[in-house]
Design a protein around this motif. Sequence first.
Motif, short mmCIF file in Angstrom:
data_model
loop_
_atom_site.label_atom_id
_atom_site.label_comp_id
_atom_site.label_asym_id
_atom_site.label_seq_id
_atom_site.Cartn_x
_atom_site.Cartn_y
_atom_site.Cartn_z
N LYS A 81 0.72 -0.86 -0.04
CA LYS A 81 -0.53 -0.21 -0.14
C LYS A 81 1.08 1.57 0.15
O LYS A 81 1.90 0.62 0.79
N THR A 82 0.83 2.30 -1.06
CA THR A 82 1.34 3.49 -1.26
C THR A 82 0.47 4.68 0.34
O THR A 82 -1.02 4.68 -0.42
N LYS A 83 1.54 5.23 1.17
CA LYS A 83 0.42 6.26 1.50
C LYS A 83 0.94 7.61 0.82
O LYS A 83 1.85 7.82 1.08
N HIS A 84 -0.54 8.16 1.41
CA HIS A 84 0.35 9.69 0.75
C HIS A 84 -0.42 10.61 1.94
O HIS A 84 -1.01 10.18 2.88
N CYS A 85 0.59 11.96 1.64
CA CYS A 85 -0.03 12.95 2.26
C CYS A 85 -0.75 13.74 2.10
O CYS A 85 -1.36 13.60 0.86
N PRO A 86 -1.67 14.72 2.42
CA PRO A 86 -3.22 15.61 2.08
C PRO A 86 -2.97 16.28 1.34
O PRO A 86 -3.31 16.15 0.74
N ASP A 87 -1.64 16.76 0.73
CA ASP A 87 -1.31 16.71 -0.21
C ASP A 87 -0.96 16.19 -1.91
O ASP A 87 -1.34 16.82 -2.95
N GLY A 88 -1.38 14.90 -1.51
CA GLY A 88 -0.94 14.43 -3.18
C GLY A 88 0.29 13.44 -2.62
O GLY A 88 0.16 12.17 -3.57
N SER A 89 1.47 14.17 -1.98
CA SER A 89 2.80 13.20 -1.87
C SER A 89 2.97 12.05 -0.97
O SER A 89 2.22 11.50 -0.30
N VAL A 90 3.85 11.09 -2.02
CA VAL A 90 4.12 10.30 -0.89
C VAL A 90 4.96 10.37 -0.14
O VAL A 90 5.63 10.58 0.51
N ASP A 91 3.65 9.63 0.65
CA ASP A 91 4.38 9.20 2.31
C ASP A 91 5.06 8.65 2.63
O ASP A 91 6.70 8.73 3.49
N LYS A 92 4.68 7.34 2.53
CA LYS A 92 5.49 5.93 2.52
C LYS A 92 5.31 4.71 2.04
O LYS A 92 4.01 5.25 1.90
#
Length: 116
Positions: A81-92
């Motif tokens: 699973k790719t986790k995203h930040c609220p701005d749409g960038s990849v968190d982890k």
Amino acid sequence: MVTRHRDHTRKEKSYTDGTVRYDSRRRAFFAVPVSHRDALGEPAWRAAMSEEFAALRHTNTWVLVPRPPGVNIVSCKWIFKTKHCPDGSVDKHKARLVARGFTQQHGIDYRDTFTP
């Protein structure tokens, strides 16, 4: 009657409840791997897999043991699973190793269940 659909003057829907809407086209570049072989080819996924495996060994929830005779083997599967930040960038990148317990049979592979 002329509608916006027929006139081709569609207006983008504006949300006023404060929720963040993601553009689905932006996420197409962050596809998750389908198999563990695909994931091992990328350093970010390889690091996520090693972190998950280290956590399982640290908590003693995963131990490799020899196969007892007459018992079904419980296989495992990697979930990515790719986790995203609220701005749409990849968190982890998150990888989970899950047991496929549906291969077990009551009375043959286990006798009772326990829930803490």
